[in-house]
Design a protein around this motif. Structure first.
Motif, mmCIF file in Angstrom:
data_model
loop_
_atom_site.group_PDB
_atom_site.id
_atom_site.type_symbol
_atom_site.label_atom_id
_atom_site.label_comp_id
_atom_site.label_asym_id
_atom_site.label_seq_id
_atom_site.Cartn_x
_atom_site.Cartn_y
_atom_site.Cartn_z
ATOM 1 N N ALA A 41 0.831 -1.210 0.000
ATOM 2 C CA ALA A 41 0.000 0.000 0.000
ATOM 3 C C ALA A 41 0.863 1.258 0.000
ATOM 4 O O ALA A 41 0.536 2.239 -0.705
ATOM 5 C CB ALA A 41 -0.922 -0.005 1.222
ATOM 6 N N PHE A 42 1.982 1.245 0.729
ATOM 7 C CA PHE A 42 2.860 2.414 0.782
ATOM 8 C C PHE A 42 3.522 2.650 -0.575
ATOM 9 O O PHE A 42 3.687 3.797 -0.993
ATOM 10 C CB PHE A 42 3.930 2.221 1.864
ATOM 11 C CG PHE A 42 4.808 3.417 2.048
ATOM 12 C CD1 PHE A 42 4.346 4.534 2.724
ATOM 13 C CD2 PHE A 42 6.099 3.435 1.540
ATOM 14 C CE1 PHE A 42 5.156 5.642 2.899
ATOM 15 C CE2 PHE A 42 6.909 4.548 1.710
ATOM 16 C CZ PHE A 42 6.436 5.653 2.391
ATOM 17 N N SER A 43 3.883 1.577 -1.252
ATOM 18 C CA SER A 43 4.538 1.747 -2.561
ATOM 19 C C SER A 43 3.565 2.236 -3.630
ATOM 20 O O SER A 43 3.986 2.776 -4.648
ATOM 21 C CB SER A 43 5.200 0.443 -2.999
ATOM 22 O OG SER A 43 4.220 -0.545 -3.222
ATOM 23 N N PRO A 46 1.074 8.057 -3.973
ATOM 24 C CA PRO A 46 1.818 9.068 -4.714
ATOM 25 C C PRO A 46 2.947 9.650 -3.853
ATOM 26 O O PRO A 46 2.935 9.536 -2.632
ATOM 27 C CB PRO A 46 0.781 10.149 -5.020
ATOM 28 C CG PRO A 46 -0.514 9.671 -4.532
ATOM 29 C CD PRO A 46 -0.307 8.418 -3.769
ATOM 30 N N TYR A 47 3.902 10.266 -4.510
ATOM 31 C CA TYR A 47 5.073 10.832 -3.834
ATOM 32 C C TYR A 47 4.634 11.883 -2.826
ATOM 33 O O TYR A 47 3.844 12.767 -3.138
ATOM 34 C CB TYR A 47 6.027 11.426 -4.874
ATOM 35 C CG TYR A 47 7.299 11.965 -4.286
ATOM 36 C CD1 TYR A 47 8.253 11.104 -3.767
ATOM 37 C CD2 TYR A 47 7.548 13.332 -4.240
ATOM 38 C CE1 TYR A 47 9.420 11.605 -3.216
ATOM 39 C CE2 TYR A 47 8.714 13.836 -3.711
ATOM 40 C CZ TYR A 47 9.653 12.961 -3.189
ATOM 41 O OH TYR A 47 10.806 13.449 -2.635
ATOM 42 N N GLN A 48 5.151 11.825 -1.604
ATOM 43 C CA GLN A 48 4.896 12.730 -0.489
ATOM 44 C C GLN A 48 3.405 12.873 -0.174
ATOM 45 O O GLN A 48 2.911 13.962 0.115
ATOM 46 C CB GLN A 48 5.522 14.102 -0.742
ATOM 47 C CG GLN A 48 7.029 14.071 -0.700
ATOM 48 C CD GLN A 48 7.632 15.465 -0.711
ATOM 49 O OE1 GLN A 48 6.953 16.456 -0.924
ATOM 50 N NE2 GLN A 48 8.936 15.523 -0.485
ATOM 51 N N ASP A 49 2.705 11.752 -0.165
ATOM 52 C CA ASP A 49 1.295 11.741 0.234
ATOM 53 C C ASP A 49 1.216 11.801 1.759
ATOM 54 O O ASP A 49 2.039 11.224 2.468
ATOM 55 C CB ASP A 49 0.623 10.475 -0.295
ATOM 56 C CG ASP A 49 -0.884 10.512 -0.144
ATOM 57 O OD1 ASP A 49 -1.415 11.518 0.345
ATOM 58 O OD2 ASP A 49 -1.527 9.505 -0.509
ATOM 59 N N MET A 55 0.788 5.487 7.596
ATOM 60 C CA MET A 55 1.093 4.076 7.326
ATOM 61 C C MET A 55 2.394 3.667 8.019
ATOM 62 O O MET A 55 2.496 2.557 8.556
ATOM 63 C CB MET A 55 1.169 3.818 5.827
ATOM 64 C CG MET A 55 -0.177 3.972 5.147
ATOM 65 S SD MET A 55 -0.137 3.508 3.448
ATOM 66 C CE MET A 55 -0.432 1.777 3.601
ATOM 67 N N LYS A 56 3.371 4.579 8.031
ATOM 68 C CA LYS A 56 4.629 4.286 8.734
ATOM 69 C C LYS A 56 4.403 4.165 10.238
ATOM 70 O O LYS A 56 4.958 3.282 10.893
ATOM 71 C CB LYS A 56 5.659 5.385 8.453
ATOM 72 C CG LYS A 56 6.216 5.386 7.056
ATOM 73 C CD LYS A 56 7.193 6.540 6.892
ATOM 74 C CE LYS A 56 7.643 6.704 5.469
ATOM 75 N NZ LYS A 56 8.560 7.860 5.312
ATOM 76 N N ILE A 57 3.584 5.068 10.786
ATOM 77 C CA ILE A 57 3.306 5.041 12.224
ATOM 78 C C ILE A 57 2.583 3.748 12.609
ATOM 79 O O ILE A 57 2.929 3.097 13.601
ATOM 80 C CB ILE A 57 2.492 6.289 12.643
ATOM 81 C CG1 ILE A 57 3.358 7.536 12.521
ATOM 82 C CG2 ILE A 57 1.928 6.135 14.061
ATOM 83 C CD1 ILE A 57 2.613 8.841 12.732
ATOM 84 N N VAL A 58 1.601 3.345 11.828
ATOM 85 C CA VAL A 58 0.862 2.105 12.110
ATOM 86 C C VAL A 58 1.782 0.894 11.968
ATOM 87 O O VAL A 58 1.730 -0.030 12.791
ATOM 88 C CB VAL A 58 -0.377 1.994 11.189
ATOM 89 C CG1 VAL A 58 -1.027 0.628 11.308
ATOM 90 C CG2 VAL A 58 -1.385 3.077 11.519
ATOM 91 N N ALA A 59 2.645 0.894 10.958
ATOM 92 C CA ALA A 59 3.579 -0.219 10.773
ATOM 93 C C ALA A 59 4.568 -0.297 11.940
ATOM 94 O O ALA A 59 4.875 -1.395 12.430
ATOM 95 C CB ALA A 59 4.322 -0.077 9.446
ATOM 96 N N CYS A 60 5.038 0.849 12.393
ATOM 97 C CA CYS A 60 5.952 0.860 13.552
ATOM 98 C C CYS A 60 5.245 0.399 14.819
ATOM 99 O O CYS A 60 5.821 -0.345 15.629
ATOM 100 C CB CYS A 60 6.539 2.249 13.752
ATOM 101 S SG CYS A 60 7.739 2.700 12.483
#
Length: 176
Positions: A41-43, A46-49, A55-60
């Protein structure tokens, strides 16, 4: 002779260890699928969405929860179950020692090879000198403590000081 372990103990021990490992592998598979979903989903963003940060916070956070679960679960539950399985397995393949000793008393609980055990003390005559020595016999903490009485002679079978079978006799041990 009264047997402490039966044939079903080893099988039940391995079933418990397999269940614990199954839960851990299930949680690990769930974590891996979630992380793969986050990467895909992250890939696709769009760039700098702005959603990329969330998504990074939830993954961490998911990674932190997985690590907090994994270390205690595998370090406590699985490690203790695995140690108990090893102890039970050694009973069937290890060398047995037969003894006929007077019961002296009960010592505190201890941990031997990762397994909680009760400690029973027995008097042993020293071959080289006249003094008596105390031998510690370990009794599985999961099993009931045998009805030993101080001074009574006990015929026992042990494997690595772990009591496997015992018989309490009416003979009194030597007391000074």
């Amino acid at each position: 002779m009264t047997k402490i372990y039966n044939d079903n103990d080893l099988w039940e021990c391995f079933k418990q260890r397999r269940r614990i490992l199954g839960v851990f592998l299930g949680v690990t598979a769930f974590y891996a699928l979630c992380m793969a979903g986050f990467v895909i989903a992250f890939s696709m963003l769009p760039y700098q969405d702005k959603n990329g940060l969330w998504m990074k916070i939830v993954a961490c956070a998911l990674t932190a929860v997985y690590i907090i679960f994994s270390f205690p679960y595998m370090g406590i539950c699985f490690k203790r179950s695995n140690a108990y399985c090893k102890t039970i397995r050694f009973i069937s393949v290890g060398l047995k020692e037969y003894s006929f000793l007077p019961f002296e008393g009960i010592d505190d609980w201890t941990t031997r090879d990762g397994v909680d055990v009760n400690v029973a003390l027995f008097t042993v005559k020293n071959r080289k000198s006249e003094e008596d020595m105390t031998r510690q016999i370990y009794i599985d903490g999961e099993k009931d403590f045998p009805p030993f009485e101080e001074g009574k002679m006990v015929r026992m079978i042990t494997q690595g000081n772990l009591l496997i079978e015992y018989e309490i006799t009416d003979i009194e041990g030597e007391k000074e």
